[in-house]
Motif scaffolding. Sequence first.
Motif, PDB file in Angstrom:
ATOM      1  N   TYR A 114       0.868  -1.176   0.000  1.00 34.77           N
ATOM      2  CA  TYR A 114       0.000   0.000   0.000  1.00 34.77           C
ATOM      3  C   TYR A 114       0.906   1.228   0.000  1.00 34.77           C
ATOM      4  O   TYR A 114       1.799   1.338   0.852  1.00 34.77           O
ATOM      5  CB  TYR A 114      -0.889   0.046   1.247  1.00 34.77           C
ATOM      6  CG  TYR A 114      -1.939  -1.045   1.328  1.00 34.77           C
ATOM      7  CD1 TYR A 114      -3.173  -0.895   0.701  1.00 34.77           C
ATOM      8  CD2 TYR A 114      -1.705  -2.200   2.067  1.00 34.77           C
ATOM      9  CE1 TYR A 114      -4.146  -1.879   0.797  1.00 34.77           C
ATOM     10  CE2 TYR A 114      -2.668  -3.189   2.169  1.00 34.77           C
ATOM     11  CZ  TYR A 114      -3.887  -3.028   1.533  1.00 34.77           C
ATOM     12  OH  TYR A 114      -4.857  -4.000   1.639  1.00 34.77           O
ATOM     13  N   TYR A 170       5.961  -1.881 -12.304  1.00 33.42           N
ATOM     14  CA  TYR A 170       4.622  -1.296 -12.407  1.00 33.42           C
ATOM     15  C   TYR A 170       4.649   0.166 -11.988  1.00 33.42           C
ATOM     16  O   TYR A 170       4.064   1.032 -12.656  1.00 33.42           O
ATOM     17  CB  TYR A 170       3.645  -2.080 -11.528  1.00 33.42           C
ATOM     18  CG  TYR A 170       2.229  -1.546 -11.585  1.00 33.42           C
ATOM     19  CD1 TYR A 170       1.344  -1.985 -12.569  1.00 33.42           C
ATOM     20  CD2 TYR A 170       1.782  -0.598 -10.664  1.00 33.42           C
ATOM     21  CE1 TYR A 170       0.048  -1.489 -12.633  1.00 33.42           C
ATOM     22  CE2 TYR A 170       0.494  -0.100 -10.723  1.00 33.42           C
ATOM     23  CZ  TYR A 170      -0.368  -0.547 -11.708  1.00 33.42           C
ATOM     24  OH  TYR A 170      -1.647  -0.037 -11.769  1.00 33.42           O
ATOM     25  N   LEU A 171       5.328   0.459 -10.894  1.00 36.89           N
ATOM     26  CA  LEU A 171       5.358   1.828 -10.393  1.00 36.89           C
ATOM     27  C   LEU A 171       6.116   2.761 -11.335  1.00 36.89           C
ATOM     28  O   LEU A 171       5.776   3.941 -11.459  1.00 36.89           O
ATOM     29  CB  LEU A 171       5.980   1.866  -9.002  1.00 36.89           C
ATOM     30  CG  LEU A 171       5.143   1.198  -7.906  1.00 36.89           C
ATOM     31  CD1 LEU A 171       5.918   1.122  -6.604  1.00 36.89           C
ATOM     32  CD2 LEU A 171       3.830   1.940  -7.704  1.00 36.89           C
ATOM     33  N   HIS A 219       3.542   3.842 -13.791  1.00 32.24           N
ATOM     34  CA  HIS A 219       2.268   4.351 -13.279  1.00 32.24           C
ATOM     35  C   HIS A 219       2.546   5.416 -12.218  1.00 32.24           C
ATOM     36  O   HIS A 219       2.324   5.196 -11.029  1.00 32.24           O
ATOM     37  CB  HIS A 219       1.415   3.223 -12.690  1.00 32.24           C
ATOM     38  CG  HIS A 219       0.951   2.236 -13.705  1.00 32.24           C
ATOM     39  ND1 HIS A 219       1.773   1.257 -14.208  1.00 32.24           N
ATOM     40  CD2 HIS A 219      -0.251   2.086 -14.335  1.00 32.24           C
ATOM     41  CE1 HIS A 219       1.102   0.535 -15.094  1.00 32.24           C
ATOM     42  NE2 HIS A 219      -0.117   1.013 -15.182  1.00 32.24           N
ATOM     43  N   LEU A 250      -2.646  10.376  -9.359  1.00 33.93           N
ATOM     44  CA  LEU A 250      -2.755   9.219  -8.470  1.00 33.93           C
ATOM     45  C   LEU A 250      -2.411   9.618  -7.048  1.00 33.93           C
ATOM     46  O   LEU A 250      -1.409  10.283  -6.797  1.00 33.93           O
ATOM     47  CB  LEU A 250      -1.800   8.113  -8.914  1.00 33.93           C
ATOM     48  CG  LEU A 250      -2.296   7.110  -9.945  1.00 33.93           C
ATOM     49  CD1 LEU A 250      -1.219   6.067 -10.185  1.00 33.93           C
ATOM     50  CD2 LEU A 250      -3.572   6.451  -9.497  1.00 33.93           C
ATOM     51  N   ILE A 274      -1.855   3.664  -4.369  1.00 31.85           N
ATOM     52  CA  ILE A 274      -1.764   2.420  -5.146  1.00 31.85           C
ATOM     53  C   ILE A 274      -1.671   1.253  -4.165  1.00 31.85           C
ATOM     54  O   ILE A 274      -0.913   1.311  -3.191  1.00 31.85           O
ATOM     55  CB  ILE A 274      -0.543   2.405  -6.086  1.00 31.85           C
ATOM     56  CG1 ILE A 274      -0.745   3.367  -7.261  1.00 31.85           C
ATOM     57  CG2 ILE A 274      -0.287   1.003  -6.621  1.00 31.85           C
ATOM     58  CD1 ILE A 274       0.407   3.378  -8.249  1.00 31.85           C
ATOM     59  N   ILE A 299      -1.007  -2.986  -4.315  1.00 31.64           N
ATOM     60  CA  ILE A 299      -0.535  -4.072  -5.180  1.00 31.64           C
ATOM     61  C   ILE A 299      -0.447  -5.349  -4.346  1.00 31.64           C
ATOM     62  O   ILE A 299       0.040  -5.324  -3.210  1.00 31.64           O
ATOM     63  CB  ILE A 299       0.848  -3.753  -5.786  1.00 31.64           C
ATOM     64  CG1 ILE A 299       0.818  -2.424  -6.552  1.00 31.64           C
ATOM     65  CG2 ILE A 299       1.295  -4.881  -6.718  1.00 31.64           C
ATOM     66  CD1 ILE A 299       2.186  -1.981  -7.049  1.00 31.64           C
ATOM     67  N   THR A 327      -3.655  -4.986  -8.916  1.00 30.72           N
ATOM     68  CA  THR A 327      -3.371  -3.594  -8.568  1.00 30.72           C
ATOM     69  C   THR A 327      -4.672  -2.805  -8.429  1.00 30.72           C
ATOM     70  O   THR A 327      -5.688  -3.148  -9.027  1.00 30.72           O
ATOM     71  CB  THR A 327      -2.499  -2.917  -9.646  1.00 30.72           C
ATOM     72  OG1 THR A 327      -3.230  -2.853 -10.880  1.00 30.72           O
ATOM     73  CG2 THR A 327      -1.207  -3.677  -9.852  1.00 30.72           C
ATOM     74  N   GLU A 364      -5.662   1.467  -8.204  1.00 38.83           N
ATOM     75  CA  GLU A 364      -5.249   2.866  -8.163  1.00 38.83           C
ATOM     76  C   GLU A 364      -6.400   3.700  -7.604  1.00 38.83           C
ATOM     77  O   GLU A 364      -7.555   3.505  -7.982  1.00 38.83           O
ATOM     78  CB  GLU A 364      -4.875   3.349  -9.562  1.00 38.83           C
ATOM     79  CG  GLU A 364      -3.721   2.552 -10.170  1.00 38.83           C
ATOM     80  CD  GLU A 364      -3.381   2.986 -11.584  1.00 38.83           C
ATOM     81  OE1 GLU A 364      -4.105   3.839 -12.133  1.00 38.83           O
ATOM     82  OE2 GLU A 364      -2.385   2.474 -12.134  1.00 38.83           O
TER      83      GLU A 364
END
Length: 356
Positions: A25, A77-78, A81, A86, A89, A91, A102, A104
């Motif tokens: 988180y 991923y980060l 994104h 945002l 997030i 995951i 994931t 968002e």
Amino acid sequence: MQTAQELFHKLAAWEPDGAQVLSVYLDMSPHMSGKQPWGRTSTPVLRNRLREIERTLLPRHPALDGFRKDAEKVQLYLENHTEPWLQGIAIFACDAHGLFETLETGVAFQNQIAFEPYPDLFQLAHLLDEQETVVTAVVDTNTTRLFVTRLGFLEEVAGPDDSPFGYSKRNATCLNQARYHRRVENKRKEFAQEAATAIEDLVQQEGARRVILAGDPVAIPLLHQELSNKIEPLVHEEVMSLDIRTPRHIVHEEIKPVIQYMEREASHNQADNLVEGIRANGLAVSGMQETLDALEHGEADVLILANDVPLDEQERSELVRRAANTDARVESVEGHPVLQAMGGVGALLRYRPNWV
């Protein structure tokens, strides 16, 4: 695309089978301070926690290779994104079982990285409780703008077509004044009916639990008259004064504190119900073990957790997992002193337990 609620139930049903899950988180909101004013504090927190967890798996723990693969996927991923809008997030990854989920959000999570047999679901449950879908209608007497708030994001959706009255001030001088006013009132009533129908359709489509009305003080009472008995209880009592042309981002900022107030009031009501149930020896239990037992037997209807009471994270996660798997709602509460004094854990029951 699966909803946050569907993800929550999917993860709650997770069976580890010897594998471990990386739960992440992150607070993705930029912090306007320091040498990098748009930097995110979650970046070093994540890096340090991943290194810390990896050290516990050296030199040859069976989970090491899977953890490294999961950590690499999370970081990749980060990297792709990092949109400025945002705020949070979440995951969940487990290479051994092909899990990589994931979520968002438009609200920040608390930075938390855990590697355990089960996904840590508390912050996800808190999000679903505090960020229930809300429909907002900004209206005047001939225009309706509709908005949906989901997981902290505000989206404007199509409302009824704008309907000019079909008359003007010049026409009013040619008509009997009473006839003119009747036409005005009839047009306003017709539009209020259209707006009410659009609101009710959107509430049903989105499964919204709250409705906020804002706008013209003449239009709001007319709209109240046209809303059904099913929708009226969802409507927040406070009428906000917003111009029909208010930009979307201003609407978002104006309704944020209203939504927070609504959620706080609802959660405190549930905590009050818990306290009353305990005092009356009724359909409520408090305490960690008593609540776990109620969830295990399927007797709990609402799991109530105080956000501001320190609890063992594994026990808290187990409470949330059991609640999800028995269709019990999770209510997170902040600032309720009696609930805090009771240890911050309890449940409203569907029926009186037979194991007491």
